[in-house]
Write a protein that holds these residues in place. Structure first.
Motif, short mmCIF file in Angstrom:
data_model
loop_
_atom_site.label_atom_id
_atom_site.label_comp_id
_atom_site.label_asym_id
_atom_site.label_seq_id
_atom_site.Cartn_x
_atom_site.Cartn_y
_atom_site.Cartn_z
N LEU A 46 1.47 -7.77 -3.36
CA LEU A 46 0.27 -8.47 -2.88
C LEU A 46 0.52 -9.93 -2.53
O LEU A 46 -0.17 -10.48 -1.67
N VAL A 47 1.51 -10.56 -3.18
CA VAL A 47 1.77 -11.97 -2.90
C VAL A 47 2.98 -12.13 -1.98
O VAL A 47 2.91 -12.75 -0.93
N GLU A 48 4.09 -11.46 -2.34
CA GLU A 48 5.29 -11.54 -1.47
C GLU A 48 5.17 -10.61 -0.27
O GLU A 48 5.91 -10.72 0.69
N ARG A 49 4.29 -9.65 -0.35
CA ARG A 49 4.02 -8.69 0.74
C ARG A 49 5.30 -7.99 1.21
O ARG A 49 5.58 -7.92 2.41
N ARG A 50 6.05 -7.49 0.22
CA ARG A 50 7.32 -6.83 0.55
C ARG A 50 7.13 -5.69 1.56
O ARG A 50 8.00 -5.42 2.38
N PHE A 51 5.98 -4.98 1.48
CA PHE A 51 5.76 -3.85 2.40
C PHE A 51 4.71 -4.19 3.44
O PHE A 51 4.10 -3.30 4.02
N GLY A 52 4.48 -5.48 3.67
CA GLY A 52 3.49 -5.89 4.66
C GLY A 52 2.16 -6.25 3.99
O GLY A 52 2.03 -6.21 2.77
N ASP A 53 1.20 -6.55 4.84
CA ASP A 53 -0.08 -7.05 4.35
C ASP A 53 -1.04 -5.89 4.09
O ASP A 53 -1.87 -5.55 4.94
N HIS A 54 -0.88 -5.26 2.93
CA HIS A 54 -1.71 -4.10 2.61
C HIS A 54 -2.27 -4.26 1.21
O HIS A 54 -1.64 -4.88 0.36
N PRO A 55 -3.44 -3.65 0.93
CA PRO A 55 -3.90 -3.62 -0.46
C PRO A 55 -3.00 -2.72 -1.30
O PRO A 55 -2.06 -2.10 -0.78
N VAL A 56 -3.29 -2.66 -2.58
CA VAL A 56 -2.50 -1.84 -3.49
C VAL A 56 -3.41 -0.78 -4.11
O VAL A 56 -4.59 -1.05 -4.38
N VAL A 57 -2.88 0.42 -4.27
CA VAL A 57 -3.60 1.45 -5.00
C VAL A 57 -2.98 1.54 -6.40
O VAL A 57 -1.77 1.75 -6.53
N VAL A 58 -3.81 1.32 -7.42
CA VAL A 58 -3.37 1.48 -8.81
C VAL A 58 -3.83 2.86 -9.25
O VAL A 58 -4.99 3.23 -9.04
N GLU A 59 -2.89 3.62 -9.83
CA GLU A 59 -3.20 5.01 -10.16
C GLU A 59 -2.93 5.34 -11.60
O GLU A 59 -1.99 4.81 -12.20
N GLU A 60 -3.71 6.26 -12.10
CA GLU A 60 -3.45 6.85 -13.41
C GLU A 60 -2.09 7.57 -13.35
O GLU A 60 -1.77 8.21 -12.34
N HIS A 61 -1.30 7.44 -14.41
CA HIS A 61 0.01 8.10 -14.42
C HIS A 61 -0.14 9.57 -14.78
O HIS A 61 -0.82 9.93 -15.73
N LEU A 62 0.48 10.44 -13.98
CA LEU A 62 0.43 11.88 -14.25
C LEU A 62 1.79 12.34 -14.76
O LEU A 62 2.83 11.94 -14.21
N ALA A 63 1.79 13.17 -15.79
CA ALA A 63 3.04 13.69 -16.32
C ALA A 63 3.18 15.16 -15.94
O ALA A 63 2.19 15.89 -15.90
N GLY A 64 4.42 15.58 -15.65
CA GLY A 64 4.65 16.99 -15.33
C GLY A 64 5.81 17.13 -14.36
O GLY A 64 6.52 16.17 -14.09
#
Ligand code: AMP
Ligand code: GLY
Length: 403
Positions: free
Chosen positions: A157-175
């Motif tokens: 979000l600050v360095e924008r390594r992958f460009g100017d995009h928002p971030v999706v924060v996700e619940e971690h799934l195991a399996g």
């Protein structure tokens, strides 16, 4: 019939070879291709579609950028979705919105635009942090604690390594993960054989995510009944939802699935073939890939299509260059390609030709695929062949397709 594959990686090499096996005896072209693909197809410069009957698009970037729409305007048939449908891969937030509308099970998630907002929505660790834009499989961080989460949010979000995009924060799934792809004609989804991909660079699934370090197909615990059930609850609802929105999905819909204790959940959608899954899946396809892909371009064209699979197992290994996935190295001379036994498929990904020698030119360099009576046999044949190939700093995971 003249078919042109767009792309330059191992997936495109596997597509070229499978298309060339068509009983229609097509002329197979590739743009831009690589030195390995040049042995199996005529190479064209990018953007040259002169006299081409069907374009098969390998990577996601041109699809998200609207190549299928451009070709449609020019009256050239294209295997691959429109830009509107390709947003399923181009924007994780859009994919989540479609999944919610279509009732498809996936991880809980929040879209955030600042580091504090990101940290605030995380209830427990590990937490999953994804850049919303395209990042070649590298824009996902599984953060073990708050420090790692802060660093990942800052990078995106600050360095924008992958460009100017928002971030999706996700619940971690195991399996366990499964890649299940389906061919789509705008109305229906017809599954391909499932595969398992190995996303992390390190053995035992350690280290950063990559584009994929190896794959195998089929999966022991994922037979026809299970496949049909997942297609009915994941792929078909997506196809129906996009048709309802007036942006029908034509092409191949890749669902990255997690088999969790609470059932199958979607990790991500891609709008193109997997790499390296394709290298393990297509050698098992019996029948005419060209016919299938051409049918996908027509509304309802897959009516009556049945896919038939070689019961043998396939294992694909990826040889990556020094420094991958943080970077990659180029110009290292590759030796051993001439001694590979018949029956083993070596596909080229990041290679180039320099003074008559094949050299590295990218992160993932070569793929080695073997078929065998069972997975163990395919695995040992693939590793034996991969051991014959050498270049400075080559990385090969030793646990691909291990029991
Ligand atoms: P994606 O590009 O969204 O498929 O993420 C790349 C990889 O990150 C996946 O193949 C998984 O290995 C891992 N991953 C993504 N999302 C999750 C999640 N919610 N829980 C656990 N692992 C995940
Ligand atoms: N192998 C993962 C992908 O193609 O996205």
């Amino acid at each position: 019939m003249r078919v042109l594959v767009v792309g330059a990686g191992g997936r495109e090499h596997a597509l070229v070879r499978a298309l060339a096996r068509s009983p229609q005896a097509p002329e197979v072209l590739c743009a831009p291709g690589n030195p390995g693909i040049a042995q199996d197809a005529e190479l064209r410069p990018e953007g040259d579609y002169d006299g081409v009957d069907l374009v098969v698009v390998g990577p996601e970037v041109p699809l998200v950028d609207g190549l299928a729409d451009d070709l449609a305007e020019r009256g050239i048939a294209c295997f691959g979705p429109s830009a509107a449908a390709a947003r399923l891969e181009g924007s994780k937030a859009f994919a989540k919105e479609v999944m919610a509308a279509a009732g498809i099970p996936t991880a809980g998630h929040w879209t955030v635009r600042t580091v504090p907002d990101g940290l605030a929505v995380i209830a427990s660790y590990p937490a999953v942090i994804k850049s919303d834009g395209l990042a070649a499989g590298k824009g996902v961080v599984i953060a073990a604690d708050e420090d790692e989460a802060r660093a990942a949010l800052h990078e995106m979000l600050v360095e924008r390594r992958f460009g100017d995009h928002p971030v999706v924060v996700e619940e971690h799934l195991a399996g366990e993960e499964v890649s299940l792809l389906a061919l789509c004609d705008g109305e229906r989804a017809v599954p391909l054989a499932p595969a398992r991909d190995y996303k992390r660079i390190g053995e035992g699934d350690t280290g950063p995510n990559t584009g994929g370090m190896g794959a195998f197909s089929p999966l022991d615990d994922f037979g026809d009944a299970r496949i049909a059930e997942v297609v009915a609850t994941v792929h078909q609802p997506v196809v129906d939802e996009l048709a309802r929105r007036g942006t029908p999905f034509h092409g191949v819909l890749y669902a990255g699935l997690m088999l969790t204790a609470e059932g199958v959940k979607v990790l991500e959608f891609n709008v193109r073939f997997g790499d390296p899954e394709t290298q393990a899946v297509l050698p098992r396809l019996r029948g005419d890939l060209l016919d299938l892909l051409e049918r996908c371009t027509r509304p309802g064209g897959l009516a009556g299509a049945r896919l038939d699979w070689d019961p043998r197992a396939a294992v694909t290994l990826v040889l990556a260059s020094r420094g991958y996935p943080a970077g990659s190295s180029s110009g290292d001379v590759i030796s051993g390609l001439d001694g590979i036994p018949g029956g083993i498929e070596v596909t080229h990904a990041g290679t180039a030709e320099r003074s008559g020698a094949v050299v590295t030119a990218g992160g993932r360099v070569l793929n080695v695929t073997a078929l065998g009576e069972d997975r163990a046999a395919a695995r040992s044949a693939a590793y034996a062949a991969a051991a014959m190939i050498e270049f400075e700093g080559a990385q090969l995971r030793g646990d691909i397709a291990a029991p």
